[in-house]
Enzyme design. Structure first.
Site, PDB file in Angstrom:
ATOM      1  N   ASP A 160      19.345  -2.190 -12.092  1.00 28.33           N
ATOM      2  CA  ASP A 160      19.596  -3.261 -11.114  1.00 28.33           C
ATOM      3  C   ASP A 160      19.715  -4.640 -11.746  1.00 28.33           C
ATOM      4  OD1 ASP A 160      16.850  -3.736 -11.600  1.00 28.33           O
ATOM      5  OD2 ASP A 160      16.384  -4.115  -9.489  1.00 28.33           O
ATOM      6  N   ASN A 409      13.609   4.392 -19.760  1.00 26.63           N
ATOM      7  CA  ASN A 409      13.107   4.081 -18.423  1.00 26.63           C
ATOM      8  C   ASN A 409      13.786   4.968 -17.397  1.00 26.63           C
ATOM      9  OD1 ASN A 409      11.578   2.288 -16.513  1.00 26.63           O
ATOM     10  ND2 ASN A 409      13.654   2.013 -15.714  1.00 26.63           N
ATOM     11  N   GLU A 410      12.969   5.718 -16.680  1.00 26.41           N
ATOM     12  CA  GLU A 410      13.418   6.535 -15.556  1.00 26.41           C
ATOM     13  C   GLU A 410      14.626   7.395 -15.865  1.00 26.41           C
ATOM     14  OE1 GLU A 410      13.727   4.233 -11.977  1.00 26.41           O
ATOM     15  OE2 GLU A 410      11.557   3.985 -11.850  1.00 26.41           O
ATOM     16  N   ASN A 463       6.471   5.511 -12.512  1.00 24.38           N
ATOM     17  CA  ASN A 463       7.015   4.436 -11.665  1.00 24.38           C
ATOM     18  C   ASN A 463       7.034   4.933 -10.226  1.00 24.38           C
ATOM     19  OD1 ASN A 463       7.525   3.289 -14.138  1.00 24.38           O
ATOM     20  ND2 ASN A 463       9.745   3.174 -13.921  1.00 24.38           N
ATOM     21  N   TYR A 465       7.022   3.747  -5.897  1.00 27.97           N
ATOM     22  CA  TYR A 465       7.188   2.692  -4.889  1.00 27.97           C
ATOM     23  C   TYR A 465       6.824   3.200  -3.499  1.00 27.97           C
ATOM     24  CZ  TYR A 465       9.363  -0.034  -8.580  1.00 27.97           C
ATOM     25  OH  TYR A 465       9.580  -0.752  -9.732  1.00 27.97           O
ATOM     26  N   TYR A 469      10.040   1.824  -1.139  1.00 30.88           N
ATOM     27  CA  TYR A 469      11.256   2.611  -0.886  1.00 30.88           C
ATOM     28  C   TYR A 469      10.946   3.854  -0.036  1.00 30.88           C
ATOM     29  CZ  TYR A 469      13.537  -0.200  -4.493  1.00 30.88           C
ATOM     30  OH  TYR A 469      14.053  -1.242  -5.215  1.00 30.88           O
ATOM     31  N   GLU A 500       5.227   1.082 -13.120  1.00 30.74           N
ATOM     32  CA  GLU A 500       5.905   0.222 -12.138  1.00 30.74           C
ATOM     33  C   GLU A 500       5.359   0.519 -10.762  1.00 30.74           C
ATOM     34  OE1 GLU A 500      10.200   0.271 -11.994  1.00 30.74           O
ATOM     35  OE2 GLU A 500      10.352   0.032 -14.174  1.00 30.74           O
ATOM     36  N   TRP A 545       5.429  -4.174 -11.127  1.00 34.36           N
ATOM     37  CA  TRP A 545       6.849  -4.527 -11.197  1.00 34.36           C
ATOM     38  C   TRP A 545       7.097  -5.650 -10.209  1.00 34.36           C
ATOM     39  CZ3 TRP A 545      10.130  -3.603 -14.846  1.00 34.36           C
ATOM     40  CH2 TRP A 545      11.488  -3.930 -14.639  1.00 34.36           C
ATOM     41  N   LYS A 564      10.664  -8.611  -6.470  1.00 33.83           N
ATOM     42  CA  LYS A 564       9.345  -7.985  -6.627  1.00 33.83           C
ATOM     43  C   LYS A 564       8.436  -8.795  -7.548  1.00 33.83           C
ATOM     44  CE  LYS A 564      10.910  -3.325  -5.522  1.00 33.83           C
ATOM     45  NZ  LYS A 564      12.370  -3.532  -5.638  1.00 33.83           N
TER      46      LYS A 564
END
Ligand code: GCB
Length: 596
Positions: A160, A409-410, A463, A465, A469, A500, A545, A564
């Site tokens: 992003d 990352n991810e 990570n 959320y 999300y 995160e 994050w 964030k």
């Protein structure tokens, strides 16, 4: 790769400042053959994207050109003359007058050009640098270029944050003797009250080597001869989180009694180890508090800025952060040096963000096309990732602040092909640096029961959320989801950390209810996460994050960037900053509830 430093045998000229600038299509073809035909100037270091009002520059896909005159100091006759680029994002081409002297791929690691044979001491030359912002399926990070109905090239990518480009770090001209120190590797250990310092020096040609370790007062505390060896520092002062102590290793290349090259590398004596579910620094359990950060500021983009560096570290100290992750790429070397000097712990991450096509499938987690395949991320992608790891470790291996490598990352680590992709990279990383633990952050679709690479890693960085999300605005449900998820990871028997967790927050928006985007919601969301962390035994840390709001590409999920941040983009605290401060300042590197 050694950082250029002035030493008794080396001199350094900084080439930062305003350079002539223009993007391809707006300047002449083959711009290196003459003076760049442009009215524009761009500062180095800075990303170029936010400097100009012309959207064609901000949205440009392809090469951009920088140019300036450089004079080689007249005293450098007989020395090797080098150019050093701390970074050219994402690919660079360097011309001295009409001649190509260097090409480099990878936007966050340094490269050099030995230009001795094409320049003369005392004379000027025209330095032209091309920088490309293109991301494809075989670059790290990856992306995709398409051409729209108007014939305009468009860049998309799988992360992003905004794809800032240009010369965002310093450029140097430096001199080095013909026979010189090429590389130094320092690995430290602790033996009772003594420190052990294994060193290995690579020289450009066979030569005698002498090393001396100096303490912070300049007193010699150890010495040795030969390109490899071990020094012992009795009564050593360890490098500790929050209490940095640095020694200098002075490396000299000798011709008889004459010192032909001298290079000084700072180092700290400390150990890092994963034992069971603990992360140990100097044999003591360490609990990470802090952030995933970004290199991101208004106008400069990813341009390194010492004022923001100092201020960000001040804010981290104020809030009680003891560490951060260089999400999602290696940061400027100045940042790591500062962390070394101030005792801040760093998880050093590669630029491999977005090795994941499942995220495109949205919350279904279904990949519209497989992540790992000859047409998508393939052997060539992995080779680029491997080269990036080599360059990252070559650059950062001697920083005591760096306690762990984060290799991606991810990534789509639950998808077929993930193990085949990552196993060789993990083996390579361990060969390059057997001393530091490894991690990779797990995307929400990768769970303890379907992840294919967790057993290859030392620390499980997650990570999540929940409450943002997923279960948006419903913190009670989010809490049960999070606890179930983390307990399953903890059952794998390795240290687990939250790499995160965060909620977008509009500064100034307030609510008495659990209203997403409000400052209160961000604070409650973090508190909910903390309650869960404190209930999971194997937990070794929490990185929120993000440290600050940052710029993103256009998208319906973002209003002028990712919000964030616990601090705004101009570093003002949101309510959650105070929530974190009261939690973290009490922890002192330890997990809540543990003795110490
Ligand atoms: C993530 C990514 C990070 C994003 C963040 C978000 O999982 O690792 O780069 O910025 O989520 O805010 O969506």
């Amino acid at each position: 790769m050694l950082k250029p430093r002035p030493t008794p045998t080396r001199e350094l000229v900084n080439l930062d400042g305003l350079w002539r600038f223009g993007v391809a299509g707006r300047v002449q073809d083959e711009p290196w053959t003459g003076r760049l035909e442009t009215p524009l100037e761009a500062p180095v270091p800075a990303s170029y994207n936010d400097l100009f009002t012309d959207p064609a520059i901000r949205d440009h896909v392809g090469w951009a050109w920088y140019q300036r005159q450089v004079r080689v100091p007249r005293g450098w006759d007989g020395e090797r003359v080098l150019l050093r680029f701390d970074a050219a994002t994402h690919a660079g081409r360097v011309y001295v007058d009409d001649r190509l002297v260097a090409e480099h791929v990878g936007g966050y690691t340094p490269f050099e050009a030995d230009i001795t044979d094409v320049v003369s001491a005392g004379q000027e030359f025209r330095l032209t640098v091309g920088v490309s912002n293109e991301l494809t399926n075989v670059t790290i990070p990856p992306g995709k270029i398409t051409v729209d109905q108007f014939g305009t090239r468009k860049q998309t990518y799988l992360h992003d944050f905004y794809n800032y480009a240009g010369l965002a770090r310093s450029v140097w001209l430096y001199s080095r003797p013909a026979t010189h120190v090429e590389d130094v590797t320092i690995r430290t250990g602790v033996d009772g009250s003594a420190g052990t310092v294994d060193y290995a020096v690579r020289t450009s040609a066979a030569a005698d080597v002498r090393v001396r370790a100096l303490d912070e007062t300049g007193a010699e505390v150890g010495s040795g001869t030969g390109a490899e060896g071990t020094l012992r520092i009795d009564g050593v002062t360890l490098w500790r989180p929050g209490a940095a102590y640095l020694y200098d290793l002075v490396v000299e290349v000798l011709d008889g009694d004459t010192v032909v090259d001298s290079y000084t590398e700072p180092f700290g004596v400390r150990t890092v180890e994963v034992r069971g579910t603990e992360f140990l620094i100097n044999g003591e359990p360490f609990y990470f508090t802090g952030f995933g950060k970004h290199e991101d500021t208004p106008v400069r983009g990813k341009g390194h800025d010492d004022a923001y560096l100092v201020h960000d570290f001040q804010l981290m100290e104020w809030i009680g952060a003891n560490s951060f992750r260089t999400a999602h790429y290696p940061y400027a070397e100045e940042v790591l040096e500062f962390a070394d000097r101030h005792g801040i712990v760093v998880i050093d991450e590669t630029a491999a963000v977005g090795i994941n096509l499942a995220v495109q499938g949205g919350l279904t987690g279904l990949a519209p096309e497989p992540t790992f395949s000859p047409e998508t991320f393939n052997d060539e992608t992995r080779a680029a990732h491997a080269q990036h790891l080599r360059e990252l470790i070559a650059r950062d291996k001697n920083h005591p602040s760096v306690v762990m490598w984060c290799i991606a990352n991810e990534p789509s680590s639950n998808e077929e092909g993930a193990r085949e992709y990552f196993e060789p990279l993990i083996r390579l990383t361990r060969e390059l640096d057997p001393t530091r633990p490894l991690t990779s952050t797990a995307v929400m679709f990768a769970r303890a029961d379907n992840d294919l690479i967790a057993d290859l890693l030392d620390v499980l960085s997650i990570n999540r959320y929940f409450g943002w999300y997923v279960a948006t605005g419903d913190l009670a449900t989010a809490e049960t989801y999070l606890e179930g998820d983390l307990r399953a990871w903890a059952a794998l028997g390795k240290p687990v950390m939250m790499a995160e967790y965060g909620a977008d927050t509009m500064p100034g928006l307030h609510s008495v209810w659990d209203q997403p985007w409000s400052e209160e919601y961000q604070a409650s969301y973090l508190e909910m996460n903390h309650r869960v962390f404190d209930r999971v035994e194997a937990f070794v840390g929490e990185h929120v994050w993000n440290f600050a709001d940052f710029q993103t590409s256009n998208g319906i999920h973002r209003v002028d960037g990712n919000k964030k941040g616990v601090f705004t983009r101009d570093r003002k605290p949101k309510t959650a900053a105070h929530t974190l401060r009261s939690r973290w300042r009490g922890l002192q590197n330890r997990k809540p509830g543990t003795a110490g």
